[in-house]
Write an enzyme that holds these catalytic residues in place. Structure first.
Site, PDB file in Angstrom:
ATOM      1  N   ALA A  12       0.815  -1.216   0.000  1.00  0.00           N
ATOM      2  CA  ALA A  12       0.000   0.000   0.000  1.00  0.00           C
ATOM      3  C   ALA A  12       0.852   1.271   0.000  1.00  0.00           C
ATOM      4  O   ALA A  12       0.331   2.388  -0.001  1.00  0.00           O
ATOM      5  CB  ALA A  12      -0.927   0.003   1.226  1.00  0.00           C
ATOM      6  N   SER A 124      19.896  -2.074  -3.435  1.00  0.00           N
ATOM      7  CA  SER A 124      20.447  -0.815  -3.918  1.00  0.00           C
ATOM      8  C   SER A 124      19.633   0.338  -3.360  1.00  0.00           C
ATOM      9  O   SER A 124      18.409   0.268  -3.285  1.00  0.00           O
ATOM     10  CB  SER A 124      20.400  -0.767  -5.452  1.00  0.00           C
ATOM     11  N   HIS A 157      13.987  15.555  -1.544  1.00  0.00           N
ATOM     12  CA  HIS A 157      12.888  14.592  -1.630  1.00  0.00           C
ATOM     13  C   HIS A 157      11.616  15.195  -1.048  1.00  0.00           C
ATOM     14  O   HIS A 157      11.668  16.173  -0.296  1.00  0.00           O
ATOM     15  CB  HIS A 157      13.212  13.307  -0.840  1.00  0.00           C
ATOM     16  N   LYS A 161       9.395  11.760   3.347  1.00  0.00           N
ATOM     17  CA  LYS A 161      10.554  10.861   3.470  1.00  0.00           C
ATOM     18  C   LYS A 161      11.087  10.890   4.904  1.00  0.00           C
ATOM     19  O   LYS A 161      11.218  11.941   5.510  1.00  0.00           O
ATOM     20  CB  LYS A 161      11.650  11.278   2.477  1.00  0.00           C
TER      21      LYS A 161
HETATM   22  P1  NAD Z   1       5.843   4.316   2.110  1.00  0.00           P
HETATM   23  O1  NAD Z   1       5.847   4.705   3.544  1.00  0.00           O
HETATM   24  O2  NAD Z   1       4.878   4.959   1.162  1.00  0.00           O
HETATM   25  O3  NAD Z   1       5.630   2.712   1.976  1.00  0.00           O
HETATM   26  C1  NAD Z   1       6.152   1.755   2.865  1.00  0.00           C
HETATM   27  C2  NAD Z   1       5.063   0.705   3.068  1.00  0.00           C
HETATM   28  O4  NAD Z   1       5.622  -0.407   3.786  1.00  0.00           O
HETATM   29  C3  NAD Z   1       3.878   1.215   3.904  1.00  0.00           C
HETATM   30  O5  NAD Z   1       2.665   0.992   3.202  1.00  0.00           O
HETATM   31  C4  NAD Z   1       3.972   0.407   5.178  1.00  0.00           C
HETATM   32  O6  NAD Z   1       2.703   0.140   5.789  1.00  0.00           O
HETATM   33  C5  NAD Z   1       4.612  -0.874   4.652  1.00  0.00           C
HETATM   34  N1  NAD Z   1       5.176  -1.714   5.724  1.00  0.00           N
HETATM   35  C6  NAD Z   1       5.841  -1.339   6.853  1.00  0.00           C
HETATM   36  N2  NAD Z   1       6.130  -2.411   7.624  1.00  0.00           N
HETATM   37  C7  NAD Z   1       5.636  -3.489   6.980  1.00  0.00           C
HETATM   38  C8  NAD Z   1       5.601  -4.888   7.278  1.00  0.00           C
HETATM   39  N3  NAD Z   1       6.148  -5.380   8.391  1.00  0.00           N
HETATM   40  N4  NAD Z   1       4.994  -5.713   6.383  1.00  0.00           N
HETATM   41  C9  NAD Z   1       4.441  -5.247   5.246  1.00  0.00           C
HETATM   42  N5  NAD Z   1       4.442  -3.927   4.920  1.00  0.00           N
HETATM   43  C10 NAD Z   1       5.029  -3.058   5.769  1.00  0.00           C
HETATM   44  O7  NAD Z   1       7.349   4.531   1.597  1.00  0.00           O
HETATM   45  P2  NAD Z   1       7.906   4.586   0.092  1.00  0.00           P
HETATM   46  O8  NAD Z   1       8.005   6.009  -0.354  1.00  0.00           O
HETATM   47  O9  NAD Z   1       7.169   3.610  -0.760  1.00  0.00           O
HETATM   48  O10 NAD Z   1       9.402   4.085   0.352  1.00  0.00           O
HETATM   49  C11 NAD Z   1       9.654   2.831   0.990  1.00  0.00           C
HETATM   50  C12 NAD Z   1      11.161   2.629   1.097  1.00  0.00           C
HETATM   51  O11 NAD Z   1      11.739   2.527  -0.217  1.00  0.00           O
HETATM   52  C13 NAD Z   1      11.901   3.783   1.791  1.00  0.00           C
HETATM   53  O12 NAD Z   1      12.976   3.243   2.542  1.00  0.00           O
HETATM   54  C14 NAD Z   1      12.448   4.590   0.607  1.00  0.00           C
HETATM   55  O13 NAD Z   1      13.578   5.360   0.939  1.00  0.00           O
HETATM   56  C15 NAD Z   1      12.787   3.469  -0.338  1.00  0.00           C
HETATM   57  N6  NAD Z   1      12.902   3.840  -1.763  1.00  0.00           N
HETATM   58  C16 NAD Z   1      13.927   3.259  -2.429  1.00  0.00           C
HETATM   59  C17 NAD Z   1      14.072   3.464  -3.788  1.00  0.00           C
HETATM   60  C18 NAD Z   1      15.164   2.730  -4.517  1.00  0.00           C
HETATM   61  O14 NAD Z   1      15.257   2.848  -5.754  1.00  0.00           O
HETATM   62  N7  NAD Z   1      15.988   1.960  -3.818  1.00  0.00           N
HETATM   63  C19 NAD Z   1      13.171   4.292  -4.475  1.00  0.00           C
HETATM   64  C20 NAD Z   1      12.109   4.870  -3.750  1.00  0.00           C
HETATM   65  C21 NAD Z   1      11.975   4.630  -2.388  1.00  0.00           C
END
Ligand code: NAD
Length: 271
Positions: A12, A124, A157, A161
């Site tokens: 989600a 990554s 960002h 974040k």
């Molecule tokens: P977000 O907060 O919108 O989404 C994270 C989701 O994980 C939430 O819906 C949350 O409820 C869920 N979650 C938390 N604990 C959980 C569990 N135990 N089981 C299942 N689901 C769980 O955040 P986002 O913007 O989607 O970013 C998520 C992560 O990805 C961050 O660390 C962000 O920095 C990273 N990110 C990395 C890249 C990349 O290319 N590496 C790109 C974008 C974001």
């Protein structure tokens, strides 16, 4: 070959929904499961509808175990605590674990390294082609220009974040440090406030901006005497990270266990 069966954890989230849309629109992969944290209001909903698509017949659940047993890969953009749990489950099930989660500590990374003895892990701080190319260019620039050029990494960002500096900024700092043949831990200046004194030669500085809906912008500045080189990347849509993550999963299929990076997937490792 049959479609690769992928689970989206954090379904989600901003990235989770983007991943569902991306997988649904790609050949060779299928959404085999969608997981959210216990207590999420999205549990029980159809993953496709959650992501703004037609129903996919995949229900969002808070019980990953049965899904991991029946899938080939998991795409994980959640948070550090959740990612550690999923790393253990993926190692037990011996399925590909693609980790996009940032903000992991050194201890967290040790645990992921241990899990990668049993499963293919691709991790990554940024899964996009452009940023991984940028990291290669930064490494080359830092190697070519000596410490007369001060290196600063600037990032912006969206306001939601939670970690800083971004995983991408740290990845770019790491690339610069490798180019210089130094350890980032000894030279990183992650924030500045008050009377900091003059800049120390050879340091790699970080500056963090947060606001609005910015998906991710990074600049690496190499500032010398009377001239400055700037290497910049601007993400315009989260689908660049999602496409990279799916590509990483497909690349990891059938590979031997180990911890790999997106540079490995894209063939951009220059050493
Ligand atoms: P977000 O907060 O919108 O989404 C994270 C989701 O994980 C939430 O819906 C949350 O409820 C869920 N979650 C938390 N604990 C959980 C569990 N135990 N089981 C299942 N689901 C769980 O955040 P986002 O913007 O989607 O970013 C998520 C992560 O990805 C961050 O660390 C962000 O920095 C990273 N990110 C990395 C890249 C990349 O290319 N590496 C790109 C974008 C974001």
């Amino acid at each position: 070959m049959a479609d690769m069966r992928l689970i989206v954890v954090g379904a989600a989230g901003r990235m989770g929904k983007t991943l569902i849309r991306t997988i649904a629109g790609m050949d060779g992969v299928t959404v085999a499961g969608a997981v959210e944290r216990s207590g999420s209001p999205e549990i029980g909903r159809d993953a496709g509808v959650l992501a703004g698509l037609e129903p996919l017949g995949v229900t969002v659940t808070d019980d990953p175990l049965p899904l991991f047993a029946a899938a080939e890969g998991v795409l994980d953009f959640t948070g550090p605590a959740a990612t550690l749990e999923f790393a253990e489950l993926a190692a037990q099930a011996r399925i590909v674990h693609v980790i996009g989660t940032t903000g992991l500590s050194d201890a967290d990374n040790d645990r992921i390294r241990a899990a990668a003895r049993h499963a293919v892990v691709v991790k990554s701080g940024n899964m996009s082609l452009g940023v991984n190319l940028l990291a290669l260019l930064v490494r080359q620039a830092a190697r070519a220009l000596d410490a007369d050029f001060d290196i600063e990494v600037v990032e912006m960002h969206h306001r939601m974040k939670v970690d800083a500096p971004s995983g991408t900024a740290l990845m770019l700092g790491e690339a610069a440090a490798r180019g210089r043949g130094i350890d980032l831990g000894d030279h990183a200046v992650r924030s500045r406030d008050g009377h900091t004194g003059a800049r120390r030669r050879g340091d790699i500085g970080f500056a963090t901006l947060r606001g609005g809906t910015v998906i991710g912008e990074h600049a690496v500045v190499l500032a010398g005497e009377f001239e400055r080189v700037e290497l910049v990347h601007k993400a315009e849509d989260r689908s660049i990270f999602a496409r990279g993550a799916v590509k990483a999963a497909l690349w990891g299929r059938g590979r031997k266990p180990g911890l790999y990076s997106m540079a490995d997937v894209l063939g951009l490792s220059d050493d």
